[in-house]
Design a protein around this motif. Structure first.
Motif, PDB file in Angstrom:
ATOM      1  N   GLY A 381       9.209 -11.622  11.726  1.00 46.68           N
ATOM      2  CA  GLY A 381       9.634 -12.532  10.672  1.00 46.68           C
ATOM      3  C   GLY A 381       9.661 -13.976  11.139  1.00 46.68           C
ATOM      4  N   TYR A 382      10.091 -14.188  12.368  1.00 44.40           N
ATOM      5  CA  TYR A 382      10.117 -15.557  12.909  1.00 44.40           C
ATOM      6  C   TYR A 382       8.709 -16.125  12.999  1.00 44.40           C
ATOM      7  CZ  TYR A 382      10.897 -19.517  15.952  1.00 44.40           C
ATOM      8  OH  TYR A 382      10.917 -20.798  16.466  1.00 44.40           O
ATOM      9  N   TRP A 383       7.786 -15.341  13.554  1.00 42.67           N
ATOM     10  CA  TRP A 383       6.409 -15.831  13.663  1.00 42.67           C
ATOM     11  C   TRP A 383       5.807 -16.106  12.294  1.00 42.67           C
ATOM     12  CZ3 TRP A 383       5.311 -11.543  17.741  1.00 42.67           C
ATOM     13  CH2 TRP A 383       5.556 -12.046  19.027  1.00 42.67           C
ATOM     14  N   ALA A 384       6.121 -15.275  11.318  1.00 45.14           N
ATOM     15  CA  ALA A 384       5.580 -15.485   9.974  1.00 45.14           C
ATOM     16  C   ALA A 384       6.028 -16.822   9.409  1.00 45.14           C
ATOM     17  CB  ALA A 384       6.011 -14.355   9.052  1.00 45.14           C
ATOM     18  N   GLY A 385       7.253 -17.238   9.719  1.00 46.31           N
ATOM     19  CA  GLY A 385       7.772 -18.482   9.183  1.00 46.31           C
ATOM     20  C   GLY A 385       7.458 -19.713  10.002  1.00 46.31           C
ATOM     21  N   HIS A 386       7.280 -19.542  11.328  1.00 47.10           N
ATOM     22  CA  HIS A 386       7.139 -20.700  12.213  1.00 47.10           C
ATOM     23  C   HIS A 386       5.820 -20.758  12.960  1.00 47.10           C
ATOM     24  CE1 HIS A 386      11.502 -20.110  11.675  1.00 47.10           C
ATOM     25  NE2 HIS A 386      11.584 -21.414  11.793  1.00 47.10           N
ATOM     26  N   GLY A 387       5.086 -19.674  12.983  1.00 46.64           N
ATOM     27  CA  GLY A 387       3.850 -19.647  13.748  1.00 46.64           C
ATOM     28  C   GLY A 387       4.104 -19.281  15.198  1.00 46.64           C
ATOM     29  N   PHE A 388       3.018 -19.207  15.955  1.00 45.57           N
ATOM     30  CA  PHE A 388       3.105 -18.809  17.352  1.00 45.57           C
ATOM     31  C   PHE A 388       3.420 -19.973  18.294  1.00 45.57           C
ATOM     32  CE2 PHE A 388       0.219 -15.120  16.222  1.00 45.57           C
ATOM     33  CZ  PHE A 388       1.142 -14.140  16.538  1.00 45.57           C
ATOM     34  N   ALA A 389       3.250 -21.199  17.822  1.00 44.84           N
ATOM     35  CA  ALA A 389       3.336 -22.341  18.737  1.00 44.84           C
ATOM     36  C   ALA A 389       4.761 -22.832  18.955  1.00 44.84           C
ATOM     37  CB  ALA A 389       2.461 -23.485  18.222  1.00 44.84           C
ATOM     38  N   HIS A 390       5.719 -22.318  18.213  1.00 39.80           N
ATOM     39  CA  HIS A 390       7.099 -22.796  18.307  1.00 39.80           C
ATOM     40  C   HIS A 390       8.030 -21.627  18.634  1.00 39.80           C
ATOM     41  CE1 HIS A 390       5.681 -26.569  16.618  1.00 39.80           C
ATOM     42  NE2 HIS A 390       5.139 -25.893  15.616  1.00 39.80           N
TER      43      HIS A 390
END
Length: 427
Positions: A381-390
């Motif tokens: 869920g975090y990656w879906a909202g923020h992407g892989f770079a953060h």
């Protein structure tokens, strides 16, 4: 279960994944401006294109087909004496293993680029593009875990279950509990798959009423309610139909599922030729790989053509722009085929790891399964909202630990235990 129905479920999966991929490619616009790569948002630049999302937002169909397949899979597993933990683990592994490989390669690539001094803004855009599709995974994993409960509810209350789920989804939409609609709305489509399998949606009049009623409700909610027409998030819109799924999205999902069921008899006839069956089955079998990797070709063409300023960049919305969209999509499809072929060694390695995990046996422990879910799902869920770079390394560590716990082989396999449904198709 009719073989014709199974073939149609394969077709729905194939159709859903192809429309999602082509829709993402269609709305992705790249441009080279002042030495930097930018991505104008097509739906924001050309508001009329938001109507296209009614066609390309096809995920309700994927949940419908998934519910149909999961209902049969769980019934067979339960009849053979299998446990819920074993069934959930087996199906979770099918999602988590390829996702873990994809995420590891994406994170490694971004780390190398960061070390090489790549522009942080560009890395942010790349990291978002690589993870934008991840919203689906935590939702599907959670609904998969709830399948034994949903199936029990279906056996007791039948078609009343999606009605109640829909009513609760609408009720919590305006409240602080609205994030529950990430599960509730998609669970309605999933539960309709249960009803479809059991013949509760066999009457054409019922399906016509659901299709017309869902479409009419969507039109009224858009015309007189607070909801936009776009079924994906558009920058600048105060209300979203997807984050979380809104009442308008729910209405459209019901209409879309009903239309799919109305088309079932004709589609099943069209799938009788062996070539059509093979094409639908092959695309459905590759759906996870297509879903995970389909934005990589965009980045490849961006690096090869747009960053050096080699790609033509007509004005967005012009005749030349739309003419080049067909060329753009064809080029992306060719690159994606090449990417998937290059990934065959990885696919073989994942198959070996899948076998080593002994997914046909009981999980190492129910606690390991639950803990794995608790770590992996929030990371997705975090990656879906923020992407892989953060976000640093924490989401990656959490996902790796969660996946490892789910994969953890059983401590021991009882002597004489027979595998259950070893050849079962992925839903």
């Amino acid at each position: 279960m009719s073989s014709g129905r199974d073939r149609y479920v394969d077709l729905l999966r194939a159709l859903a994944i192809c429309l999602v991929v082509s829709g993402h490619w269609l709305i992705t616009v790249l441009a080279h401006r002042d030495g930097a790569l930018v991505a104008p948002e097509l739906l924001a630049v050309l508001p009329w294109t938001r109507w296209l999302t009614l066609l390309f937002q096809i995920m309700p169909v994927f949940f419908l087909a998934g519910g149909y397949a999961a209902a049969g899979s769980w019934d067979r597993h339960r009849a053979a004496g299998g446990t819920a933990a074993r069934w959930v683990r087996r199906r979770a592994v099918r999602l988590l293993l390829p996702t873990a490989a994809y995420a590891a390669l994406a994170l490694a690539g971004l780390a190398v680029a960061r070390t090489a001094g790549a522009d942080p803004a560009l890395l942010g855009m790349v990291g978002w593009a690589l993870a934008m599709q991840f919203w689906f995974l935590p939702v599907y994993l959670l609904i998969t875990a709830l399948t034994p409960l949903l199936a029990a509810a279906h056996r007791r209350w039948g078609a009343a279950v999606p009605v109640v789920l829909a009513a609760v989804a609408v009720a919590v939409g305006p409240t602080p509990l609205r994030d529950l609609d990430h599960l509730l709305v998609w669970a309605v489509a999933y539960q309709l798959g249960f009803c479809w399998r059991d013949g509760l949606l066999a009457r054409r009049g019922v399906l016509v009423a659901l299709a017309a009623g869902g479409a009419a409700a969507f039109a009224l909610l858009v015309a007189y309610g607070p909801y936009p027409v776009s079924l994906i998030l558009v920058t600048g819109e105060e209300v979203s139909n997807t984050d979380p799924p809104s009442a308008a999205m729910l209405a459209w999902a019901v209409a879309q599922c009903a239309v799919c069921l109305l088309l079932a008899p004709a589609a099943e006839r069209a799938l009788r030729p062996a070539r059509a069956r093979r094409a639908a089955r092959a695309t459905a079998a590759a759906s996870m790989a297509l879903y995970l990797w389909h934005m990589v070709p965009v980045l490849v063409l961006a690096a090869v053509l747009h960053l050096p300023g080699l790609a033509p960049e007509p004005v967005v919305g012009s005749g030349a722009f739309w003419a080049l969209r067909a060329v753009w999509i064809a080029a992306l499809a060719a690159v994606l085929v090449a990417v998937l072929r290059a990934l065959r060694p990885l696919d073989r390695a994942l198959r070996r790891l899948h076998a080593a995990a002994r997914t046909e046996a009981e999980p190492h422990s129910p606690l390991a399964l639950v803990t794995g879910y608790a770590a992996a799902v929030p990371a997705l869920g975090y990656w879906a909202g923020h992407g892989f770079a953060h976000g640093g390394v924490l989401p990656g560590l959490a996902f790796a630990a969660g996946t490892a716990l789910v994969l953890l082989p059983p401590a021991a396999v009882p002597a004489g235990e027979a595998p259950v449904e070893s050849a079962e198709a992925v839903a």
